[in-house]
Write a protein that holds these residues in place. Sequence first.
Motif, PDB file in Angstrom:
ATOM      1  N   LEU A  94       0.858  -1.177   0.000  1.00  0.00           N
ATOM      2  CA  LEU A  94       0.000   0.000   0.000  1.00  0.00           C
ATOM      3  C   LEU A  94       0.896   1.230   0.000  1.00  0.00           C
ATOM      4  CD1 LEU A  94      -2.742  -1.058   2.569  1.00  0.00           C
ATOM      5  CD2 LEU A  94      -2.951  -0.947   0.077  1.00  0.00           C
ATOM      6  N   SER A 103      -2.736   3.748  -2.965  1.00  0.00           N
ATOM      7  CA  SER A 103      -2.614   2.834  -4.095  1.00  0.00           C
ATOM      8  C   SER A 103      -2.097   1.483  -3.632  1.00  0.00           C
ATOM      9  CB  SER A 103      -1.671   3.413  -5.154  1.00  0.00           C
ATOM     10  OG  SER A 103      -2.140   4.662  -5.629  1.00  0.00           O
ATOM     11  N   GLU A 104      -2.421   0.447  -4.395  1.00  0.00           N
ATOM     12  CA  GLU A 104      -1.962  -0.906  -4.067  1.00  0.00           C
ATOM     13  C   GLU A 104      -1.145  -1.466  -5.218  1.00  0.00           C
ATOM     14  OE1 GLU A 104      -4.339  -3.943  -1.700  1.00  0.00           O
ATOM     15  OE2 GLU A 104      -4.462  -4.800  -3.723  1.00  0.00           O
ATOM     16  N   VAL A 115      -6.837   2.349  -4.558  1.00  0.00           N
ATOM     17  CA  VAL A 115      -7.839   1.547  -3.858  1.00  0.00           C
ATOM     18  C   VAL A 115      -8.576   2.346  -2.790  1.00  0.00           C
ATOM     19  CG1 VAL A 115      -6.710  -0.661  -4.285  1.00  0.00           C
ATOM     20  CG2 VAL A 115      -6.073   0.676  -2.256  1.00  0.00           C
ATOM     21  N   GLY A 116      -8.096   3.547  -2.474  1.00  0.00           N
ATOM     22  CA  GLY A 116      -8.742   4.360  -1.451  1.00  0.00           C
ATOM     23  C   GLY A 116      -8.411   5.828  -1.623  1.00  0.00           C
ATOM     24  N   ARG A 132      -6.696  -3.905   9.848  1.00  0.00           N
ATOM     25  CA  ARG A 132      -6.963  -2.723   9.039  1.00  0.00           C
ATOM     26  C   ARG A 132      -5.771  -1.762   9.105  1.00  0.00           C
ATOM     27  NH1 ARG A 132     -12.983  -1.348  11.167  1.00  0.00           N
ATOM     28  NH2 ARG A 132     -11.960  -1.891  13.147  1.00  0.00           N
ATOM     29  N   PHE A 146      -8.280   2.376   6.937  1.00  0.00           N
ATOM     30  CA  PHE A 146      -8.633   1.787   5.646  1.00  0.00           C
ATOM     31  C   PHE A 146      -8.823   0.291   5.792  1.00  0.00           C
ATOM     32  CE2 PHE A 146      -7.280  -0.208   1.588  1.00  0.00           C
ATOM     33  CZ  PHE A 146      -8.298   0.274   0.782  1.00  0.00           C
ATOM     34  N   ASP A 147      -9.939  -0.196   5.269  1.00  0.00           N
ATOM     35  CA  ASP A 147     -10.262  -1.626   5.297  1.00  0.00           C
ATOM     36  C   ASP A 147     -10.067  -2.185   3.887  1.00  0.00           C
ATOM     37  OD1 ASP A 147     -11.513  -4.154   5.302  1.00  0.00           O
ATOM     38  OD2 ASP A 147     -12.879  -3.550   6.908  1.00  0.00           O
ATOM     39  N   ARG A 148      -9.080  -3.050   3.695  1.00  0.00           N
ATOM     40  CA  ARG A 148      -8.801  -3.595   2.364  1.00  0.00           C
ATOM     41  C   ARG A 148      -9.947  -4.455   1.840  1.00  0.00           C
ATOM     42  NH1 ARG A 148      -4.186  -7.200   1.634  1.00  0.00           N
ATOM     43  NH2 ARG A 148      -4.442  -6.792  -0.597  1.00  0.00           N
ATOM     44  N   THR A 150     -13.217  -4.148   2.262  1.00  0.00           N
ATOM     45  CA  THR A 150     -14.362  -3.369   1.767  1.00  0.00           C
ATOM     46  C   THR A 150     -13.939  -2.121   0.995  1.00  0.00           C
ATOM     47  OG1 THR A 150     -14.462  -2.058   3.804  1.00  0.00           O
ATOM     48  CG2 THR A 150     -15.706  -4.130   3.748  1.00  0.00           C
ATOM     49  N   ARG A 151     -12.637  -1.782   1.088  1.00  0.00           N
ATOM     50  CA  ARG A 151     -12.080  -0.561   0.494  1.00  0.00           C
ATOM     51  C   ARG A 151     -12.708   0.701   1.080  1.00  0.00           C
ATOM     52  NH1 ARG A 151     -10.340  -1.446  -5.822  1.00  0.00           N
ATOM     53  NH2 ARG A 151      -9.077  -3.296  -5.466  1.00  0.00           N
ATOM     54  N   ARG A 152     -13.120   0.595   2.309  1.00  0.00           N
ATOM     55  CA  ARG A 152     -13.693   1.753   2.980  1.00  0.00           C
ATOM     56  C   ARG A 152     -12.606   2.571   3.647  1.00  0.00           C
ATOM     57  NH1 ARG A 152     -17.350   1.824   8.491  1.00  0.00           N
ATOM     58  NH2 ARG A 152     -17.845   4.054   8.466  1.00  0.00           N
TER      59      ARG A 152
END
Length: 212
Positions: A94, A103-104, A115-116, A132, A146-148, A150-152
């Motif tokens: 990340l 970005s991932e 991604v976020g 997280r 950031f939750d990978r 759910t991408r929240r």
Amino acid sequence: MKTTLAANASKKLRESSGLRDHGIAVRRGSCMSYRVMPHPVSGQDRIYLAFNTGSNVSIVVEVDPRTGRCVQYETDKGCEAPWDMEPTPDGRLLVTSVTGTLSELDPARRTFKVVGQAKMWIWNLCCGADGRYYLGGSTPAKLYRFDRATRRMEDLGIIDAREKMIRLIEADADGFVYMMAGFEAAKAYSYEIATGRVRKILPVGEERTGLR
């Protein structure tokens, strides 16, 4: 001639000390962060170096220390200045940016995508005990999560309204995230994941002015 002799002498010195010259991977840019982690396919260590190129695109270079071979990955436009990177359990990275994008990088698939998105400059990040990722922002000093799965991207609020940034962030196995906040003063905080409670943990006498 003198330049050649000096270069040869420098190369011999590096080789005699056990260092190898792998050449120049990036000719224009500044290295802002790096990580060493196993490649998800080969399992052998790779060095990942993130560069700010002075444009709206940043790059991450993967270096094989055994051969010197480099692979270059470019971010999407707008992902400037990758201040920090954090490995994931499945062999990805990340990468933060000053525009708030996260970005991932996936070395196995050779993909690099956003991604976020946070609403501010992201300095650094770490992985919490809950799996997280916790991100330190600026300005002011704010914390994101950031939750990978759910991408929240979750705004956890301002840690210190008087300070401009969270410049160091780490997590422990007991469910706490620790932060150093401050540009005008050095201040330390803890964030308890289970309760969301924020506490100052540095004695007032140690909160001295000036960047540390």
